[in-house]
Each structure stands twice: as structure tokens, then as C-alpha cells.
Design a protein around this motif. Structure first.
Motif, PDB file in Angstrom:
ATOM      1  N   ALA A  42      12.068   2.539  -2.753  1.00 55.03           N
ATOM      2  CA  ALA A  42      11.727   1.313  -3.139  1.00 55.03           C
ATOM      3  C   ALA A  42      12.824   0.156  -2.726  1.00 55.03           C
ATOM      4  CB  ALA A  42      11.811   1.368  -4.736  1.00 55.03           C
ATOM      5  N   SER A  43      12.323  -0.913  -2.631  1.00 52.06           N
ATOM      6  CA  SER A  43      13.023  -2.015  -2.541  1.00 52.06           C
ATOM      7  C   SER A  43      13.989  -2.504  -3.826  1.00 52.06           C
ATOM      8  CB  SER A  43      12.314  -3.357  -2.152  1.00 52.06           C
ATOM      9  OG  SER A  43      11.856  -3.148  -0.958  1.00 52.06           O
ATOM     10  N   GLY A  44      15.124  -2.985  -3.526  1.00 50.77           N
ATOM     11  CA  GLY A  44      15.834  -3.503  -4.837  1.00 50.77           C
ATOM     12  C   GLY A  44      15.687  -4.968  -4.863  1.00 50.77           C
ATOM     13  N   ALA A  45      16.618  -5.524  -4.895  1.00 46.71           N
ATOM     14  CA  ALA A  45      16.769  -6.935  -5.278  1.00 46.71           C
ATOM     15  C   ALA A  45      16.501  -7.629  -3.842  1.00 46.71           C
ATOM     16  CB  ALA A  45      18.245  -7.609  -5.634  1.00 46.71           C
ATOM     17  N   GLY A  46      16.704  -6.861  -2.742  1.00 44.34           N
ATOM     18  CA  GLY A  46      16.528  -7.079  -1.525  1.00 44.34           C
ATOM     19  C   GLY A  46      15.521  -6.133  -0.956  1.00 44.34           C
ATOM     20  N   PRO A  47      14.920  -6.699   0.343  1.00 39.43           N
ATOM     21  CA  PRO A  47      14.035  -5.309   0.804  1.00 39.43           C
ATOM     22  C   PRO A  47      14.616  -3.968   1.246  1.00 39.43           C
ATOM     23  CG  PRO A  47      14.225  -7.268   2.384  1.00 39.43           C
ATOM     24  CD  PRO A  47      14.911  -7.381   0.931  1.00 39.43           C
ATOM     25  N   ASN A  48      13.904  -2.949   1.415  1.00 39.74           N
ATOM     26  CA  ASN A  48      14.441  -1.842   1.996  1.00 39.74           C
ATOM     27  C   ASN A  48      14.388  -2.094   3.458  1.00 39.74           C
ATOM     28  OD1 ASN A  48      14.668   0.766   3.333  1.00 39.74           O
ATOM     29  ND2 ASN A  48      13.298   1.553   1.887  1.00 39.74           N
ATOM     30  N   LEU A  49      15.549  -1.771   4.164  1.00 41.62           N
ATOM     31  CA  LEU A  49      15.716  -2.047   5.609  1.00 41.62           C
ATOM     32  C   LEU A  49      15.468  -0.849   6.534  1.00 41.62           C
ATOM     33  CD1 LEU A  49      19.032  -4.147   5.156  1.00 41.62           C
ATOM     34  CD2 LEU A  49      16.659  -5.082   5.097  1.00 41.62           C
ATOM     35  N   PHE A  50      14.867   0.171   6.141  1.00 40.66           N
ATOM     36  CA  PHE A  50      14.476   1.132   7.000  1.00 40.66           C
ATOM     37  C   PHE A  50      13.830   0.752   8.007  1.00 40.66           C
ATOM     38  CE2 PHE A  50      12.292   4.818   8.493  1.00 40.66           C
ATOM     39  CZ  PHE A  50      13.255   5.662   8.710  1.00 40.66           C
ATOM     40  N   GLY A  51      14.299   0.885   9.312  1.00 39.78           N
ATOM     41  CA  GLY A  51      13.306   0.475  10.361  1.00 39.78           C
ATOM     42  C   GLY A  51      12.948  -0.919  10.529  1.00 39.78           C
ATOM     43  N   ILE A  52      13.819  -1.753  10.139  1.00 37.98           N
ATOM     44  CA  ILE A  52      13.880  -3.242   9.915  1.00 37.98           C
ATOM     45  C   ILE A  52      13.775  -3.788  11.461  1.00 37.98           C
ATOM     46  CG2 ILE A  52      16.108  -3.998   9.658  1.00 37.98           C
ATOM     47  CD1 ILE A  52      13.057  -5.304   7.691  1.00 37.98           C
ATOM     48  N   VAL A  53      14.708  -3.162  12.146  1.00 36.01           N
ATOM     49  CA  VAL A  53      14.957  -3.678  13.566  1.00 36.01           C
ATOM     50  C   VAL A  53      13.788  -3.590  14.451  1.00 36.01           C
ATOM     51  CG1 VAL A  53      16.540  -3.565  15.679  1.00 36.01           C
ATOM     52  CG2 VAL A  53      17.488  -3.372  13.317  1.00 36.01           C
ATOM     53  N   GLY A  54      13.371  -4.675  14.947  1.00 32.84           N
ATOM     54  CA  GLY A  54      11.976  -4.533  15.668  1.00 32.84           C
ATOM     55  C   GLY A  54      10.921  -4.989  15.063  1.00 32.84           C
ATOM     56  N   THR A  55      10.925  -5.180  13.781  1.00 35.82           N
ATOM     57  CA  THR A  55       9.701  -5.713  12.959  1.00 35.82           C
ATOM     58  C   THR A  55       9.705  -7.247  12.723  1.00 35.82           C
ATOM     59  OG1 THR A  55      10.804  -5.435  10.841  1.00 35.82           O
ATOM     60  CG2 THR A  55       9.653  -3.535  11.636  1.00 35.82           C
ATOM     61  N   LYS A  56       8.810  -7.813  12.389  1.00 33.36           N
ATOM     62  CA  LYS A  56       8.730  -9.386  12.011  1.00 33.36           C
ATOM     63  C   LYS A  56       9.300  -9.296  10.471  1.00 33.36           C
ATOM     64  CE  LYS A  56       5.882 -11.430  15.086  1.00 33.36           C
ATOM     65  NZ  LYS A  56       6.512 -12.741  15.769  1.00 33.36           N
ATOM     66  N   ALA A  57       9.897 -10.483  10.214  1.00 32.70           N
ATOM     67  CA  ALA A  57      10.432 -10.788   8.897  1.00 32.70           C
ATOM     68  C   ALA A  57       9.420 -10.875   8.050  1.00 32.70           C
ATOM     69  CB  ALA A  57      11.328 -12.134   8.977  1.00 32.70           C
ATOM     70  N   GLY A  58       9.629 -10.484   6.852  1.00 30.86           N
ATOM     71  CA  GLY A  58       8.630 -10.653   5.621  1.00 30.86           C
ATOM     72  C   GLY A  58       7.829  -9.586   5.638  1.00 30.86           C
ATOM     73  N   GLN A  59       7.894  -8.404   6.303  1.00 29.47           N
ATOM     74  CA  GLN A  59       6.705  -7.359   6.345  1.00 29.47           C
ATOM     75  C   GLN A  59       7.044  -6.330   5.574  1.00 29.47           C
ATOM     76  OE1 GLN A  59       3.912  -8.270   8.410  1.00 29.47           O
ATOM     77  NE2 GLN A  59       5.103 -10.100   8.258  1.00 29.47           N
ATOM     78  N   VAL A  60       8.017  -5.953   4.677  1.00 32.57           N
ATOM     79  CA  VAL A  60       8.339  -4.899   3.894  1.00 32.57           C
ATOM     80  C   VAL A  60       7.064  -4.895   2.654  1.00 32.57           C
ATOM     81  CG1 VAL A  60       9.764  -3.430   2.371  1.00 32.57           C
ATOM     82  CG2 VAL A  60      10.380  -4.409   4.628  1.00 32.57           C
ATOM     83  N   ALA A  61       6.172  -3.935   2.672  1.00 32.21           N
ATOM     84  CA  ALA A  61       5.303  -4.177   1.796  1.00 32.21           C
ATOM     85  C   ALA A  61       5.857  -4.154   0.121  1.00 32.21           C
ATOM     86  CB  ALA A  61       4.451  -2.962   1.887  1.00 32.21           C
ATOM     87  N   GLY A  62       5.300  -4.733  -0.633  1.00 29.31           N
ATOM     88  CA  GLY A  62       5.722  -4.881  -1.889  1.00 29.31           C
ATOM     89  C   GLY A  62       6.908  -5.531  -2.490  1.00 29.31           C
ATOM     90  N   PHE A  63       7.526  -6.298  -1.359  1.00 27.17           N
ATOM     91  CA  PHE A  63       8.648  -7.059  -1.650  1.00 27.17           C
ATOM     92  C   PHE A  63       8.228  -8.385  -1.655  1.00 27.17           C
ATOM     93  CE2 PHE A  63      12.438  -9.565  -0.726  1.00 27.17           C
ATOM     94  CZ  PHE A  63      13.344  -9.175  -1.761  1.00 27.17           C
ATOM     95  N   SER A  64       8.813  -9.203  -2.447  1.00 27.75           N
ATOM     96  CA  SER A  64       8.394 -10.809  -2.803  1.00 27.75           C
ATOM     97  C   SER A  64       9.370 -11.422  -1.903  1.00 27.75           C
ATOM     98  CB  SER A  64       8.431 -11.339  -4.101  1.00 27.75           C
ATOM     99  OG  SER A  64       7.999 -12.540  -4.190  1.00 27.75           O
TER     100      SER A  64
END
Length: 157
Positions: A78-100
């Protein structure tokens, strides 16, 4: 709590080792417990000393400890105060599901490359005015490079 665990675990460990009758036991996994803030064991440092990439990742993992107050890097965590960064490199910003995300980040159009991450974690508010990441800037370029290498390595393994 740690002292209580040690007080109970060590005598139990010694009692169990006295029970063994095998003259040549098989190798076992060694777990090293250290106090928070203590230096890593010399054996761990020696194992990566000859591999610059492994050294960089190890340094990044250590530096990421500050980031871990808000972010996770475990797959499916789960994300905390910030989003979970697993696999973030190469993805579009703002795409982690469930994070505001902030409106600024969602509208940024950024794809998280090593270069974009470097600029963002150097100074999030300067890179992306309106971001809600108000802490966590890493001023030292080498430390940023190490953190990014660690984040990339987590998804690669």
C-alpha cells in the motif's frame, strides 16, 4: 522490546544448538540484527565492495531509508503518505492506483525516467510547482543517483 526478544531468544538458541548431534551440519542462513543507526556488518559491505553497481544499489537502499517514511518499494504494498514506488521508472506520473496525487503532478505529463526522477528529488517544489511532496529533497547528486539505482533495482529483481 528488542532487549526482551534477545533475552528470550539467545538462551533458547543456545539450548537448541546443544541438541544437535550431527558432527558436520549443513550451512545455514545467517541473520544479522543490528541496532537502528548502527553501521552495517562488515561482511555485507565486503560482499558488494567489488561490484560498483551493487555498491551503488546498497548505498541507495541505505539512503532510501529517509524516503521510506512516506514511500514503499515493495510490489503490491500500500502507498503511505507518498505513492508506492515499485516499478515507477518508465511510467507516467500520477498513475499509482489508489494514491491521491496533486493536480500539478497529474497534469505534469512527466514520464519517470532516471533523469526526471533526479530533477524531481533534487528539489520537488522547483521541478514541479504545486506538488504535495514537500519533504525529501536530496541535495547530493551521488545520493540521488544511488536512490534511483535502488528504486530501479527493486523492480528488476
Amino acid at each position: 522490546m528488542l532487549k526482551l526478544i534477545r533475552a528470550v531468544a539467545l538462551p533458547s538458541l543456545f539450548a537448541l544448538t546443544a541438541c544437535g548431534t550431527d558432527p558436520a551440519p549443513e550451512p545455514v542462513e545467517q541473520i544479522i540484527v543490528r541496532e537502528p543507526g548502527a553501521a552495517p556488518a562488515a561482511t555485507a559491505a565486503a560482499s558488494v565492495a567489488n561490484d560498483p553497481a551493487a555498491t551503488l544499489i546498497a548505498e541507495g537502499k541505505a539512503a532510501f531509508a529517509n524516503c521510506a517514511a512516506c514511500h514503499t518499494v515493495e510490489k503490491g504494498a500500500a502507498s503511505g503518505a507518498g505513492p508506492n514506488l515499485f516499478g515507477i521508472v518508465g511510467t507516467k506520473a500520477g498513475q499509482v492506483a489508489g494514491f491521491s496525487y496533486s493536480d500539478a503532478l497529474k497534469a505534469s505529463g512527466i514520464t519517470w525516467t532516471a533523469s526526471e526522477l533526479n530533477g524531481y528529488i533534487a528539489n520537488p517544489a522547483t521541478k514541479l510547482p504545486g506538488t504535495t511532496m514537500i519533504a525529501g529533497a536530496i541535495a547530493e547528486p551521488a545520493k540521488r543517483q544511488a536512490v534511483i539505482a535502488y528504486i530501479e533495482s527493486v523492480a528488476a529483481n
